[in-house]
Design an enzyme around this catalytic site. Structure first.
Site, PDB file in Angstrom:
ATOM      1  N   TYR A 111     -56.072  11.090 -50.742  1.00 23.22           N
ATOM      2  CA  TYR A 111     -55.616  11.705 -51.988  1.00 23.22           C
ATOM      3  C   TYR A 111     -55.418  13.194 -51.755  1.00 23.22           C
ATOM      4  CZ  TYR A 111     -55.440  12.032 -57.149  1.00 23.22           C
ATOM      5  OH  TYR A 111     -55.066  12.215 -58.454  1.00 23.22           O
ATOM      6  N   LYS A 164     -51.783   9.219 -51.596  1.00 17.10           N
ATOM      7  CA  LYS A 164     -51.503   9.535 -52.990  1.00 17.10           C
ATOM      8  C   LYS A 164     -51.392  11.045 -53.129  1.00 17.10           C
ATOM      9  CE  LYS A 164     -53.301   8.963 -57.695  1.00 17.10           C
ATOM     10  NZ  LYS A 164     -54.405   8.452 -58.530  1.00 17.10           N
TER      11      LYS A 164
END
Length: 310
Positions: free
Chosen positions: A139, A164
């Site tokens: 992330y 992400k």
């Protein structure tokens, strides 16, 4: 370079909240309903105990029980991913719990407080990714932003299936997608991702986390389908009538990325309440009323019964 793992969820991803009862305890029956609703609406995966699930505020027992609930309720219908992160020992413990309880993978959230050098960021991700056989998603946000070299090194690990992005550095995203191509799956994780999907989608970011899918998932689906089909007129209408007005409310207060979801769910009749844990604050009455007006108008123009998932 490692081959891409094919078990990555595609499309719009569901991030259930952490419902709290009047005593401030996790309401697991409300969590079950939240997850059931997302599955009924054909969300591609369940990401439990992540940002929307107030990951940072959960006890070990609550984390365990939320993951257990998600795995049991989904029953294999869709993949279950968990949030792991914070200090490295906590993250490793959560990764192990996720594996033991039968989750399919986890999203690695930033380490606590420290801004590390790229080698330190690499070691943080590597240590967690290699600790289990589960799918791992890194992330990009806050104090855990990996550059091209670091992501390329991490892509050698077969457990890493996706990235992400919650940063919004499009130059870096172009570099990553051009260099790594289909080795990783690419997720848009910007707050209210629908706002930025037209910039992300052409780069290969064909998966995203949708906050509004917790309460108006048919509109998330209508938006994304319209974007993929190139229906600019429909996309622009949804921007004007729903997405941008909600985004304007979200930007009014820090923490609304979480608490506004609960407000929206309460407005449509889902039993999660508005209780949140500090430092997140509940939605103020004025903003709640503004959101209610937007949702009611959206449901009037785009009735859920007319936009059922296939």
């Amino acid at each position: 370079m490692a081959e891409k793992n094919s078990k990555f969820p595609k499309g719009i991803l569901g991030f259930p909240v952490a419902p709290f009862n009047d005593n401030g305890e996790v309401d697991y029956s409300a969590l079950e309903r939240n997850i059931e609703f997302l599955i009924e609406e054909k969300l591609a995966a369940i990401f439990v105990a992540c940002g929307a699930g107030e990951f940072q505020s959960l006890t070990d027992e609550e984390y365990h029980n939320m993951v257990k609930t998600a795995v049991e309720i989904t029953g294999g219908k869709v993949p279950v991913y968990t949030g792991v992160g914070g200090n490295i020992q906590t993250a490793l413990h959560q990764a192990k719990v996720s594996e033991e309880l039968g989750a399919d993978g986890y999203l690695i959230l930033p380490p606590y407080l420290i801004h590390g050098e790229q080698e330190g960021i690499y070691q943080y991700y590597e240590t967690i990714i290699k600790s289990t056989s589960l799918n791992a998603i890194m992330y990009q946000r806050d104090n855990a932003v990996a550059n091209l070299d670091t992501v390329t090194k991490l892509a050698e690990l077969p457990q890493l299936v996706g990235l992400k992005d919650g940063l919004g550095n499009m130059e870096l995203n172009v570099q990553l997608t051009q260099h790594l191509g289909e080795r990783l799956e690419w997720m848009n994780g910007m707050p209210l991702a629908e706002v930025t999907m037209p910039a992300y989608y052409p780069l290969g970011f064909d998966t995203y986390s949708s906050a509004i899918s917790n309460y108006i998932p048919h509109i998330s689906r209508l938006y994304f389908d319209s974007l993929v089909k190139g229906d600019t007129e429909q996309v622009n209408a949804l921007y004007k009538e729903v997405i941008l007005p909600i985004n304007e409310i979200r930007k009014q207060k820090k923490g609304y990325a979480v608490s506004l979801i609960k407000a929206g769910m309460e407005i449509v009749g889902l039993p999660v309440g508005q209780s949140v844990r500090p430092p997140v604050i509940p939605v103020e009455k004025e903003h709640y009323q503004q959101l209610e007006k937007i949702i009611n108008k959206a449901l009037e123009k785009y009735p859920a019964s007319e936009y059922q998932s296939n």
